[in-house]
Design a protein around this motif. Structure first.
Motif, PDB file in Angstrom:
ATOM      1  N   ARG A 126       0.849  -1.080  -0.084  1.00 54.48           N
ATOM      2  CA  ARG A 126       0.099  -0.066   0.196  1.00 54.48           C
ATOM      3  C   ARG A 126       0.894   1.404  -0.086  1.00 54.48           C
ATOM      4  O   ARG A 126       2.244   1.162   0.310  1.00 54.48           O
ATOM      5  CB  ARG A 126      -0.762  -0.063   1.244  1.00 54.48           C
ATOM      6  CG  ARG A 126      -1.966  -1.092   1.145  1.00 54.48           C
ATOM      7  CD  ARG A 126      -2.945  -1.084   2.229  1.00 54.48           C
ATOM      8  NE  ARG A 126      -3.888  -2.103   2.179  1.00 54.48           N
ATOM      9  CZ  ARG A 126      -3.916  -3.403   2.709  1.00 54.48           C
ATOM     10  NH1 ARG A 126      -2.668  -3.804   3.557  1.00 54.48           N
ATOM     11  NH2 ARG A 126      -4.832  -4.189   2.615  1.00 54.48           N
ATOM     12  N   PRO A 127       0.375   2.444  -0.301  1.00 56.16           N
ATOM     13  CA  PRO A 127       0.951   3.573  -0.610  1.00 56.16           C
ATOM     14  C   PRO A 127       1.578   4.275   0.832  1.00 56.16           C
ATOM     15  O   PRO A 127       2.640   4.833   0.611  1.00 56.16           O
ATOM     16  CB  PRO A 127       0.393   4.527  -1.191  1.00 56.16           C
ATOM     17  CG  PRO A 127      -1.182   4.034  -0.934  1.00 56.16           C
ATOM     18  CD  PRO A 127      -1.227   2.654  -0.855  1.00 56.16           C
ATOM     19  N   TYR A 128       1.133   4.031   1.844  1.00 53.25           N
ATOM     20  CA  TYR A 128       1.745   4.654   3.100  1.00 53.25           C
ATOM     21  C   TYR A 128       1.442   3.813   4.186  1.00 53.25           C
ATOM     22  O   TYR A 128       1.051   2.511   4.254  1.00 53.25           O
ATOM     23  CB  TYR A 128       0.529   5.605   3.645  1.00 53.25           C
ATOM     24  CG  TYR A 128       0.041   6.767   2.459  1.00 53.25           C
ATOM     25  CD1 TYR A 128       0.915   7.538   2.295  1.00 53.25           C
ATOM     26  CD2 TYR A 128      -1.031   6.718   1.711  1.00 53.25           C
ATOM     27  CE1 TYR A 128       0.781   8.618   1.267  1.00 53.25           C
ATOM     28  CE2 TYR A 128      -1.559   7.495   0.818  1.00 53.25           C
ATOM     29  CZ  TYR A 128      -0.465   8.353   0.525  1.00 53.25           C
ATOM     30  OH  TYR A 128      -0.891   9.587  -0.383  1.00 53.25           O
ATOM     31  N   VAL A 129       2.589   4.325   5.238  1.00 59.85           N
ATOM     32  CA  VAL A 129       2.528   3.433   6.403  1.00 59.85           C
ATOM     33  C   VAL A 129       2.294   4.299   7.637  1.00 59.85           C
ATOM     34  O   VAL A 129       2.967   5.314   7.565  1.00 59.85           O
ATOM     35  CB  VAL A 129       4.322   2.848   6.474  1.00 59.85           C
ATOM     36  CG1 VAL A 129       4.453   2.419   7.885  1.00 59.85           C
ATOM     37  CG2 VAL A 129       4.509   2.059   5.370  1.00 59.85           C
ATOM     38  N   ARG A 130       1.234   3.783   8.400  1.00 59.27           N
ATOM     39  CA  ARG A 130       1.015   4.541   9.659  1.00 59.27           C
ATOM     40  C   ARG A 130       1.749   4.128  10.657  1.00 59.27           C
ATOM     41  O   ARG A 130       1.685   2.927  11.065  1.00 59.27           O
ATOM     42  CB  ARG A 130      -0.605   4.440   9.940  1.00 59.27           C
ATOM     43  CG  ARG A 130      -1.063   5.092  11.099  1.00 59.27           C
ATOM     44  CD  ARG A 130      -2.425   4.744  11.485  1.00 59.27           C
ATOM     45  NE  ARG A 130      -2.826   3.534  11.693  1.00 59.27           N
ATOM     46  CZ  ARG A 130      -3.947   2.710  11.328  1.00 59.27           C
ATOM     47  NH1 ARG A 130      -4.737   3.399  10.749  1.00 59.27           N
ATOM     48  NH2 ARG A 130      -3.875   1.535  11.820  1.00 59.27           N
ATOM     49  N   LEU A 131       2.545   4.959  11.437  1.00 55.09           N
ATOM     50  CA  LEU A 131       3.488   4.633  12.358  1.00 55.09           C
ATOM     51  C   LEU A 131       3.075   5.258  13.868  1.00 55.09           C
ATOM     52  O   LEU A 131       2.525   6.342  13.750  1.00 55.09           O
ATOM     53  CB  LEU A 131       4.779   5.322  12.295  1.00 55.09           C
ATOM     54  CG  LEU A 131       6.079   4.566  12.887  1.00 55.09           C
ATOM     55  CD1 LEU A 131       6.398   3.200  12.508  1.00 55.09           C
ATOM     56  CD2 LEU A 131       7.394   5.491  12.593  1.00 55.09           C
TER      57      LEU A 131
ATOM     58  N   VAL B 288      -4.920   5.211   2.488  1.00 58.04           N
ATOM     59  CA  VAL B 288      -4.950   6.606   2.600  1.00 58.04           C
ATOM     60  C   VAL B 288      -4.598   7.248   3.886  1.00 58.04           C
ATOM     61  O   VAL B 288      -4.530   6.521   4.926  1.00 58.04           O
ATOM     62  CB  VAL B 288      -6.703   7.157   2.541  1.00 58.04           C
ATOM     63  CG1 VAL B 288      -7.005   6.643   1.051  1.00 58.04           C
ATOM     64  CG2 VAL B 288      -7.550   6.216   3.549  1.00 58.04           C
ATOM     65  N   ILE B 289      -4.399   8.455   3.794  1.00 59.49           N
ATOM     66  CA  ILE B 289      -3.912   8.997   5.055  1.00 59.49           C
ATOM     67  C   ILE B 289      -5.025   9.345   5.871  1.00 59.49           C
ATOM     68  O   ILE B 289      -6.006  10.171   5.309  1.00 59.49           O
ATOM     69  CB  ILE B 289      -2.855  10.326   4.860  1.00 59.49           C
ATOM     70  CG1 ILE B 289      -1.835   9.787   3.963  1.00 59.49           C
ATOM     71  CG2 ILE B 289      -2.736  11.062   5.975  1.00 59.49           C
ATOM     72  CD1 ILE B 289      -1.022  11.167   3.583  1.00 59.49           C
TER      73      ILE B 289
END
Length: 340
Positions: free
Chosen positions: A282-287, A338-339
């Motif tokens: 996926r395009p993003y990583v939530r940290l 998605v963000i």
């Protein structure tokens, strides 16, 4: 159409030229390096020279290593681009493996006749390796040229989609990437991620190669869901010490070899390709950060995020950074679309 035909014809002419130039560069570099090292050792200046280079390595790297590395990388990129646009990597792989088999058979025949060394090793020069360990054993071994640098296909194997074709993310049909052993992590990530895929365990150093991570000790990165790098292997393609070519999986007649190959340092045969499992990227990583003020709290949090049978509720990534025996932060990462 005429312009496309001209471009394809030009690429067909350029590919053997670029490949031949790289092969000549490898051969000349190997022979020249051996000759220079032998000459310098003979006159007694090798060790002092190594001390000077080590002491002033910054200057040496800037003046010599960086320009040569940049030129070498651009040559490889040009070669990869040509191969991708010709859709020819699997066919070229077949020819190269047959050449390796022939080299091994000739070396074995020469050894049996007393006309060559009994041991076999790759002809890969030291400057192509991340490790700085000396390789003196190569001078007393039959060196087999294994110039295998290509990504062969994504998910379809020998009968599937070529690496240069447009991406179509279908989990059932595209569950692995087929690569040669000299493919680097940088090369692989730049190929997979734009197509919506990634390796379950992706070491972050771009110059590490698939073959080095599998045949050497690839513990540079591991995961609580997917384990070590070698645990994402679906299939090895090997050339054995007698020149025989075999396909090795965890449940075929070579299952014992499948489990023995990781960390074997090339002692069981020459790796010529491997199929690695891939997962959607996926395009993003939530940290998410979890500050911990005691060692016990840090260990407790780390275990809570990584242990248990249900992988679906675990974060995709977990890492801990300790500032002291008691001050640390545990980080949990999740792939997202998605963000928030």
């Amino acid at each position: 159409e005429r312009a496309a035909g001209v471009v394809e014809a030009a690429l067909e002419m350029a590919l053997p030229v670029v490949s031949a130039v790289l092969a000549v560069v490898f051969r000349i570099a190997l022979q020249a390096g051996d000759a220079v090292q032998t000459a310098l050792k003979r006159v007694g200046v090798w060790e002092p020279l190594m001390e000077v280079i080590t002491e002033h390595r910054g200057i040496f790297v800037i003046v010599f290593v960086l320009p040569l590395s940049a030129m070498f990388d651009r040559a490889l990129e040009l070669r990869e681009w040509i191969i991708f646009h010709l859709y020819s990597a699997p066919e070229l792989h077949e020819r190269r493996v047959q050449d390796i088999q022939q080299q091994v058979r000739l070396a074995v025949t020469a050894a049996k006749a007393g006309q060559g060394p009994a041991r076999l090793c790759t002809a890969r020069p030291g400057w192509l390796s991340v490790s700085m360990n000396p390789r003196s054993y190569k001078s007393s071994s039959a060196r087999i040229a294994i110039n295998l640098f290509d990504i062969l296909s994504l998910g379809g194997g020998k009968s599937g989609q070529a690496a240069s074709q447009p991406p179509q993310c279908d989990v059932e049909q595209k569950s692995y990437v087929w690569v040669e052993p000299m493919v680097s992590m940088g090369q692989l990530s730049h190929f997979l991620i734009p197509r919506g895929w990634t390796l379950p365990v992706m070491p972050e150093m771009d110059d590490l190669t698939v073959g080095g991570l599998l045949m050497g000790v690839g513990i540079e990165t591991s995961g609580h869901k997917h384990g070590l790098f070698n645990e994402q292997v679906l299939e090895y393609e090997m050339v054995l010490g007698n020149g025989e070519r075999v396909i090795v999986t965890r449940d075929n007649e070579y299952a014992d070899l499948f489990h023995a190959l990781p960390w074997s340092y090339g002692t069981l045969g020459f790796l010529v390709s491997v199929k690695l499992a891939v997962i959607p990227c996926r395009p993003y990583v939530r940290l998410t950060y979890y500050p911990c003020r005691t060692l016990s709290k840090g260990v407790e949090k780390f275990r809570a995020l990584t242990e248990g049978e249900d992988d679906s509720i675990k974060p995709d990534f977990v890492e801990s950074l300790a500032y002291s025996i008691d001050d640390m932060v545990v980080m949990a990462g999740d792939l997202i679309d998605v963000i928030p």
